[in-house]
Design a protein around this motif. Structure first.
Motif, mmCIF file in Angstrom:
data_model
loop_
_atom_site.group_PDB
_atom_site.id
_atom_site.type_symbol
_atom_site.label_atom_id
_atom_site.label_comp_id
_atom_site.label_asym_id
_atom_site.label_seq_id
_atom_site.Cartn_x
_atom_site.Cartn_y
_atom_site.Cartn_z
ATOM 1 N N ALA A 187 -1.880 4.638 -3.190
ATOM 2 C CA ALA A 187 -1.240 5.947 -3.032
ATOM 3 C C ALA A 187 -0.986 6.239 -1.550
ATOM 4 O O ALA A 187 0.092 6.709 -1.172
ATOM 5 N N VAL A 192 1.541 9.094 -0.514
ATOM 6 C CA VAL A 192 1.341 10.111 -1.541
ATOM 7 C C VAL A 192 0.106 10.918 -1.176
ATOM 8 O O VAL A 192 -0.947 10.344 -0.869
ATOM 9 N N LEU A 197 -2.095 12.627 -5.841
ATOM 10 C CA LEU A 197 -2.798 11.532 -6.515
ATOM 11 C C LEU A 197 -3.696 12.076 -7.619
ATOM 12 O O LEU A 197 -3.733 11.519 -8.730
ATOM 13 N N TRP A 240 -1.930 1.359 -10.274
ATOM 14 C CA TRP A 240 -0.862 2.153 -9.659
ATOM 15 C C TRP A 240 0.513 1.672 -10.115
ATOM 16 O O TRP A 240 1.408 2.470 -10.387
#
Length: 252
Positions: A187, A192, A197, A240
């Motif tokens: 992330a 991000v 997240l 992810w």
């Protein structure tokens, strides 16, 4: 309604153990592994020395009865339990602080291995050094998130009757924290935010708990936990890539 697939989540750590053996990823596993091994040895030695002094002090206070002097093995048994609990969480936190720049790059290389696409145009050891301040700041952010929630669970554990569910809550919370801890690496590579997240993982909560549970359990096994950390980074990167993102991700 909880979304995701708990059993699919369980498989990501196993995939991570396979990934850390890949030639292109080994180098970025070996360096933090050596650092974690040195940390492991130092912590065990310091705790053993401190506990030995504590035992000697306690035994000096006890009457000079042979059977009392013989129970020092019990104190060492308790020391073993303390070590086990310490390495479940304390070791992982410290290992992540030390290895966070390497783990971010390991996650980046893992994503490149799995997708064939570059995550960032920058790379190499110079980039790892540049990322140290941001990586450490991200780790501190996770610790700040963890502490008040852990304290709340401690308080719940002190309440009669209610404390019967405390153990279940602890396991669920630590499984959740392990997912947050390691999925944060890919992330962060995609810039991000930590809040975004959490929203993404909450939308795939069953998968997140399935991934985090074996990580939390293996983190309690000395020596094995040295290898769990890089395997979890690789497994989290696979998480992810493959878990759908139903949320709108906001970038930092």
């Amino acid at each position: 309604m909880l979304q995701g697939n708990f059993f699919r989540g369980l498989g990501y750590l196993g995939e991570g153990f396979g990934l850390i053996r890949q030639p292109g990823l080994r180098l970025f596993v070996v360096v933090p592994l050596i650092l974690n091994l040195l940390l492991f040895i130092a912590l065990v030695w310091l705790m053993a020395e401190g506990f030995a002094v504590m035992i000697a002090t306690v035994m000096a206070w006890l009457p000079d009865w042979a059977w009392l002097q013989a129970i020092d093995w019990l104190f060492w048994l308790l020391y073993g339990i303390v070590i086990l609990l310490m390495f479940a969480y304390g070791f992982v936190i410290m290992a992540n602080l030390i290895g966070s720049p390497f783990y971010g790059f390991l996650s980046e290389q893992t994503e490149k291995y799995l997708t064939g696409q570059e995550v960032s145009e920058d790379g190499g050891w110079v980039q790892i050094l540049k990322d140290i301040p941001r990586a450490l700041g991200r780790e501190v952010h996770k610790i700040v998130y963890y502490i008040p929630r852990a304290l709340l669970l401690v308080i719940i554990g002190l309440i009669p009757v209610v404390n019967l569910v405390a153990a279940v809550l602890w396991f669920a919370f630590n499984a959740w924290m392990m997912s947050l801890q390691y999925v944060d690496y890919p992330a962060d590579n995609h810039r991000v935010s930590f809040g975004a997240l959490r929203q993404r993982l909450a939308a795939r909560r069953l998968s997140a708990l399935g991934f985090g549970l074996p990580v939390a359990l293996l983190a309690m096994v000395p020596v094995v936990n040295l290898f769990v950390v890089p395997a979890a980074v690789c497994g989290a990167t696979a998480f992810w890539i493959r878990e759908p993102d139903p949320t709108r991700i906001t970038r930092t």
